[in-house]
Design an enzyme around this catalytic site. Structure first.
Site, PDB file in Angstrom:
ATOM      1  N   LYS A  19       1.325  -0.265  15.208  1.00  9.93           N
ATOM      2  CA  LYS A  19       2.781  -0.338  15.589  1.00  9.93           C
ATOM      3  C   LYS A  19       2.934  -1.528  16.563  1.00  9.93           C
ATOM      4  O   LYS A  19       4.467  -1.961  16.605  1.00  9.93           O
ATOM      5  CB  LYS A  19       3.143   0.916  16.480  1.00  9.93           C
ATOM      6  CG  LYS A  19       2.964   2.078  15.838  1.00  9.93           C
ATOM      7  CD  LYS A  19       4.293   2.097  14.792  1.00  9.93           C
ATOM      8  CE  LYS A  19       4.098   3.020  13.531  1.00  9.93           C
ATOM      9  NZ  LYS A  19       4.256   2.477  12.418  1.00  9.93           N
ATOM     10  N   TYR A  34      -9.274   5.287   7.873  1.00 11.10           N
ATOM     11  CA  TYR A  34      -9.243   5.452   9.279  1.00 11.10           C
ATOM     12  C   TYR A  34     -10.457   6.633   9.415  1.00 11.10           C
ATOM     13  O   TYR A  34     -10.022   7.783   8.926  1.00 11.10           O
ATOM     14  CB  TYR A  34      -7.878   5.870   9.742  1.00 11.10           C
ATOM     15  CG  TYR A  34      -6.828   5.101  10.149  1.00 11.10           C
ATOM     16  CD1 TYR A  34      -6.000   4.601   9.245  1.00 11.10           C
ATOM     17  CD2 TYR A  34      -6.445   4.555  11.314  1.00 11.10           C
ATOM     18  CE1 TYR A  34      -4.879   3.647   9.001  1.00 11.10           C
ATOM     19  CE2 TYR A  34      -5.404   3.588  11.502  1.00 11.10           C
ATOM     20  CZ  TYR A  34      -4.759   3.162  10.382  1.00 11.10           C
ATOM     21  OH  TYR A  34      -3.945   2.124  10.452  1.00 11.10           O
ATOM     22  N   TYR A  90       4.287   6.318  10.154  1.00  9.50           N
ATOM     23  CA  TYR A  90       3.303   5.186   9.854  1.00  9.50           C
ATOM     24  C   TYR A  90       4.118   4.127   9.255  1.00  9.50           C
ATOM     25  O   TYR A  90       3.750   2.969   9.372  1.00  9.50           O
ATOM     26  CB  TYR A  90       2.082   5.698   8.930  1.00  9.50           C
ATOM     27  CG  TYR A  90       0.939   4.447   8.870  1.00  9.50           C
ATOM     28  CD1 TYR A  90       1.204   3.815   7.846  1.00  9.50           C
ATOM     29  CD2 TYR A  90      -0.042   4.757   9.831  1.00  9.50           C
ATOM     30  CE1 TYR A  90      -0.189   2.712   7.924  1.00  9.50           C
ATOM     31  CE2 TYR A  90      -1.203   3.703   9.743  1.00  9.50           C
ATOM     32  CZ  TYR A  90      -0.896   2.852   8.668  1.00  9.50           C
ATOM     33  OH  TYR A  90      -2.050   1.778   8.813  1.00  9.50           O
ATOM     34  N   PRO A 141      -3.852  -0.114  18.850  1.00  8.94           N
ATOM     35  CA  PRO A 141      -3.415  -0.586  17.523  1.00  8.94           C
ATOM     36  C   PRO A 141      -3.716   0.426  16.489  1.00  8.94           C
ATOM     37  O   PRO A 141      -3.477   0.461  15.259  1.00  8.94           O
ATOM     38  CB  PRO A 141      -4.562  -1.764  17.284  1.00  8.94           C
ATOM     39  CG  PRO A 141      -5.465  -1.580  18.380  1.00  8.94           C
ATOM     40  CD  PRO A 141      -4.762  -0.626  19.452  1.00  8.94           C
ATOM     41  N   HIS A 175       0.859  -1.195   0.004  1.00  6.54           N
ATOM     42  CA  HIS A 175       0.049  -0.140   0.115  1.00  6.54           C
ATOM     43  C   HIS A 175       0.763   1.339   0.081  1.00  6.54           C
ATOM     44  O   HIS A 175       1.762   1.418   0.725  1.00  6.54           O
ATOM     45  CB  HIS A 175      -0.775   0.074   1.240  1.00  6.54           C
ATOM     46  CG  HIS A 175      -2.171  -0.947   1.174  1.00  6.54           C
ATOM     47  ND1 HIS A 175      -3.292  -0.847   1.705  1.00  6.54           N
ATOM     48  CD2 HIS A 175      -2.384  -1.856   0.337  1.00  6.54           C
ATOM     49  CE1 HIS A 175      -3.996  -1.715   1.727  1.00  6.54           C
ATOM     50  NE2 HIS A 175      -3.541  -2.286   0.482  1.00  6.54           N
TER      51      HIS A 175
HETATM   52  P1  FAS Z   1       2.271 -11.847  21.757  1.00  6.15           P
HETATM   53  O1  FAS Z   1       1.259 -11.593  23.018  1.00  6.15           O
HETATM   54  O2  FAS Z   1       1.626 -12.066  20.339  1.00  6.15           O
HETATM   55  O3  FAS Z   1       3.116 -13.415  21.891  1.00  6.15           O
HETATM   56  C1  FAS Z   1       3.424 -13.746  23.267  1.00  6.15           C
HETATM   57  C2  FAS Z   1       3.243 -15.213  23.249  1.00  6.15           C
HETATM   58  O4  FAS Z   1       3.662 -15.739  24.518  1.00  6.15           O
HETATM   59  C3  FAS Z   1       1.877 -15.645  23.261  1.00  6.15           C
HETATM   60  O5  FAS Z   1       1.747 -16.840  22.050  1.00  6.15           O
HETATM   61  C4  FAS Z   1       1.422 -16.393  24.638  1.00  6.15           C
HETATM   62  O6  FAS Z   1       0.792 -17.270  24.544  1.00  6.15           O
HETATM   63  C5  FAS Z   1       2.893 -16.782  24.925  1.00  6.15           C
HETATM   64  N1  FAS Z   1       2.648 -16.785  26.558  1.00  6.15           N
HETATM   65  C6  FAS Z   1       2.236 -15.767  27.614  1.00  6.15           C
HETATM   66  N2  FAS Z   1       2.490 -16.105  28.722  1.00  6.15           N
HETATM   67  C7  FAS Z   1       3.290 -17.304  28.704  1.00  6.15           C
HETATM   68  C8  FAS Z   1       4.039 -17.858  29.807  1.00  6.15           C
HETATM   69  N3  FAS Z   1       3.760 -17.604  30.968  1.00  6.15           N
HETATM   70  N4  FAS Z   1       4.755 -19.061  29.296  1.00  6.15           N
HETATM   71  C9  FAS Z   1       4.967 -19.548  28.024  1.00  6.15           C
HETATM   72  N5  FAS Z   1       4.294 -18.489  27.051  1.00  6.15           N
HETATM   73  C10 FAS Z   1       3.647 -17.743  27.178  1.00  6.15           C
HETATM   74  N6  FAS Z   1      -1.006  -4.911  16.904  1.00  6.15           N
HETATM   75  C11 FAS Z   1      -1.125  -4.074  15.588  1.00  6.15           C
HETATM   76  O7  FAS Z   1      -0.120  -3.779  15.219  1.00  6.15           O
HETATM   77  N7  FAS Z   1      -2.402  -4.001  15.022  1.00  6.15           N
HETATM   78  C12 FAS Z   1      -3.332  -4.652  15.496  1.00  6.15           C
HETATM   79  O8  FAS Z   1      -4.511  -4.548  15.080  1.00  6.15           O
HETATM   80  C13 FAS Z   1      -3.499  -5.400  16.790  1.00  6.15           C
HETATM   81  N8  FAS Z   1      -4.567  -6.010  17.330  1.00  6.15           N
HETATM   82  C14 FAS Z   1      -4.562  -6.667  18.280  1.00  6.15           C
HETATM   83  C15 FAS Z   1      -5.520  -7.297  19.101  1.00  6.15           C
HETATM   84  C16 FAS Z   1      -5.532  -7.994  20.392  1.00  6.15           C
HETATM   85  C17 FAS Z   1      -6.578  -8.564  20.950  1.00  6.15           C
HETATM   86  C18 FAS Z   1      -4.176  -7.907  21.116  1.00  6.15           C
HETATM   87  C19 FAS Z   1      -3.884  -8.505  22.460  1.00  6.15           C
HETATM   88  C20 FAS Z   1      -3.070  -7.275  20.272  1.00  6.15           C
HETATM   89  C21 FAS Z   1      -2.984  -6.629  19.252  1.00  6.15           C
HETATM   90  N9  FAS Z   1      -1.960  -6.183  18.426  1.00  6.15           N
HETATM   91  C22 FAS Z   1      -2.153  -5.392  17.442  1.00  6.15           C
HETATM   92  C23 FAS Z   1      -0.794  -6.124  18.901  1.00  6.15           C
HETATM   93  C24 FAS Z   1      -0.111  -7.332  18.789  1.00  6.15           C
HETATM   94  O9  FAS Z   1      -0.295  -7.802  17.441  1.00  6.15           O
HETATM   95  C25 FAS Z   1       1.194  -7.516  19.358  1.00  6.15           C
HETATM   96  O10 FAS Z   1       1.848  -6.198  19.071  1.00  6.15           O
HETATM   97  C26 FAS Z   1       1.956  -8.530  18.808  1.00  6.15           C
HETATM   98  O11 FAS Z   1       1.167  -9.955  19.060  1.00  6.15           O
HETATM   99  C27 FAS Z   1       3.299  -8.818  19.697  1.00  6.15           C
HETATM  100  O12 FAS Z   1       3.735  -9.971  19.590  1.00  6.15           O
HETATM  101  P2  FAS Z   1       4.454 -10.363  20.920  1.00  6.15           P
HETATM  102  O13 FAS Z   1       5.493  -9.569  21.554  1.00  6.15           O
HETATM  103  O14 FAS Z   1       5.217 -11.733  20.234  1.00  6.15           O
HETATM  104  O15 FAS Z   1       3.470 -10.770  21.836  1.00  6.15           O
HETATM  105  C1  PHB Z   2      -5.845  -4.504  10.860  1.00  7.23           C
HETATM  106  O1  PHB Z   2      -5.661  -4.844   9.644  1.00  7.23           O
HETATM  107  O2  PHB Z   2      -5.849  -5.554  11.769  1.00  7.23           O
HETATM  108  C2  PHB Z   2      -5.146  -3.149  11.366  1.00  7.23           C
HETATM  109  C3  PHB Z   2      -4.510  -2.428  10.459  1.00  7.23           C
HETATM  110  C4  PHB Z   2      -4.167  -1.027  10.888  1.00  7.23           C
HETATM  111  C5  PHB Z   2      -4.391  -0.623  12.072  1.00  7.23           C
HETATM  112  C6  PHB Z   2      -4.852  -1.722  13.177  1.00  7.23           C
HETATM  113  C7  PHB Z   2      -5.205  -2.949  12.761  1.00  7.23           C
HETATM  114  O3  PHB Z   2      -3.724   0.406  12.696  1.00  7.23           O
END
Ligand code: FAS
Ligand code: PHB
Length: 389
Positions: A296, A200, A384, A292, A72
């Protein structure tokens, strides 16, 4: 059992760190609390910064991303029906790629499987020990059997609710937090996206985001109250609300269908300082959380582990601790800039219960300034698409 680096968590941070270290010949073991299927079932981020795309290429797992990801050149902002496109490629010569976190995670898992490296899924009761010395250990239970993993370093990549940050003595850690008075209700649907790029939308009823995963799969979000539960939102209620918040053209071209995933995510900004405790390092959501809005979260996790991998590789290759000693300060500098941008995007695009008429005019003025100033638009574009790692 012994390894060089014990990685807690098989999310994007843990898996990418494992891959970067593997490419440098450094052995790792990943301990993941959940099953592989559970990890892959989480629907989260969708946008990769250009720097993250380049990092995944360097890690040797960019093939499917380039085959299926959507490059994009920009995004659109919509304020009360007035839509404006920001062309990042024109403004700063950089782009973003739409490629879901689920796909990045799957690609990393499959690469690790092909290399035959150890990932223990459904590892229970993970506990961290002696990381203030030079012989840290991780204990865990698998299928009812207790195990101890001796290692040189522990990488806490276990997310916001993980055990790693919780294992740091409270007086050794400072945290900074802002909890937002709303959440995002997200829906995944196998229907074509409403537009070629992300929209957005700011509306007096609340924020909305039109995103996508592919030309046939869309991802939409609407801002909801913190107390809203997903059960209160039928698909039809979601589509009606989304139509109210986007401009007429988007509302008319929206193709709805049955949700294949629907969930509410709370929004918070959070940073822990510092991010290194002896032989334990925190990275990704274990270290920080961003709303989100600025896309980032996943990208910060990638840049954290890029720096951590470089530091660990230097330690083993040159017996130098310069990189590991400088890890926390270096990643926190970039983390806080991403926190600032994510907070700013959230502040101008959402409706806040305590925003008065003056505050709403300021939000509109932010949009008018972005539309009218190349300098302002370039600032949006460089944040961004991702600041340098
Ligand atoms: P993660 O949370 O992805 O991974 C951590 C891992 O550690 C998990 O698999 C978990 O099961 C494991 N873990 C936890 N406790 C443990 C333990 N005690 N022992 C062993 N393993 C354990 N970011 C965006 O940029 N855009 C979005 O739209 C967006 N939407 C999101 C929606 C939700 C509901 C959440 C919670 C986050 C969202 N995020 C979004 C942020 C997300 O993408 C995170 O930034 C990303 O998953 C970060 O990756 P990790 O640091 O690997 O953490
Ligand atoms: C998504 O596609 O999940 C998404 C994209 C941009 C954002 C947040 C989530 O800022």
């Amino acid at each position: 059992m012994r390894t060089k680096v014990a990685i807690i968590g098989a999310g994007p941070a843990g898996l990418l760190l494992g891959r970067l270290l593997e490419n440098a010949g450094i052995e790792t073991v990943i301990l993941e609390r959940r099953s592989r299927e559970y990890v892959l079932g989480r629907i989260r981020a969708g946008v990769l910064e250009q720097g993250t795309v380049e990092l995944l290429d360097r890690a040797g797992i960019g093939e499917k991303m380039h085959a299926e990801g959507l490059v994009h050149d920009g995004v659109e902002f919509c304020f009360g029906g007035d839509r404006h496109r920001f062309n990042f490629r024109e403004l700063i010569g950089r782009t973003v790629t739409v490629y879901g976190q689920t796909e990045v995670t799957r690609d990393l898992m499959q690469a690790r499987d092909r290399s035959g490296l150890t990932t223990v899924y459904e590892a229970e009761n993970v506990s961290l020990h002696d990381f203030d010395g030079t012989s840290p250990k991780v204990r865990y239970v698998k299928d009812g059997v207790e195990h101890e993993l001796a290692c040189d370093f522990i990488a806490g990549c276990d997310g916001y609710h993980g055990v790693s940050r919780a294992s740091v003595p409270e007086n050794s850690l400072r945290t900074f937090e802002r909890v937002y008075p709303f959440g995002w209700l997200g829906i995944l649907v196998d229907r074509p996206p409403v537009a070629d790029e992300l929209i957005y939308a700011h509306h007096e009823r609340g924020f909305a985001l039109c995103s996508m995963r592919s030309p046939t799969r869309s991802r939409y979000y609407v801002q909801v109250s913190s107390s809203d539960r997903v059960e209160e939102w039928s698909d039809q209620r979601f589509w009606d609300e989304l139509r109210r918040r986007v401009d007429e053209e988007a509302a008319d071209s929206l193709v709805t269908g049955p949700s294949i995933e629907k969930s509410v995510a709370p929004l918070r900004s959070f940073v822990a300082e510092p991010l290194r405790f002896g032989r334990l390092f925190l990275a990704g959501d274990a270290a920080h959380i961003v709303p989100p809005t600025g896309a980032k979260g996943l990208n910060l996790a990638a840049s954290d582990v890029a720096v951590l991998a470089e530091a660990l590789i230097e330690f083993y290759a040159e017996q130098s601790s310069a990189g590991i000693d400088g890890y926390s300060a270096r990643v926190l500098s970039r983390i806080w800039k991403a926190e600032r941008f994510s907070w700013w995007m959230t502040s101008i695009l959402h409706t806040f219960p305590d925003t008065d008429s003056f505050g709403r005019r300021i939000q509109r003025a932010e949009f008018e300034y972005l539309k009218s100033s190349t300098a302002a638009a370039r600032s949006l574009a460089e944040n961004y698409t991702g600041l340098p790692i």
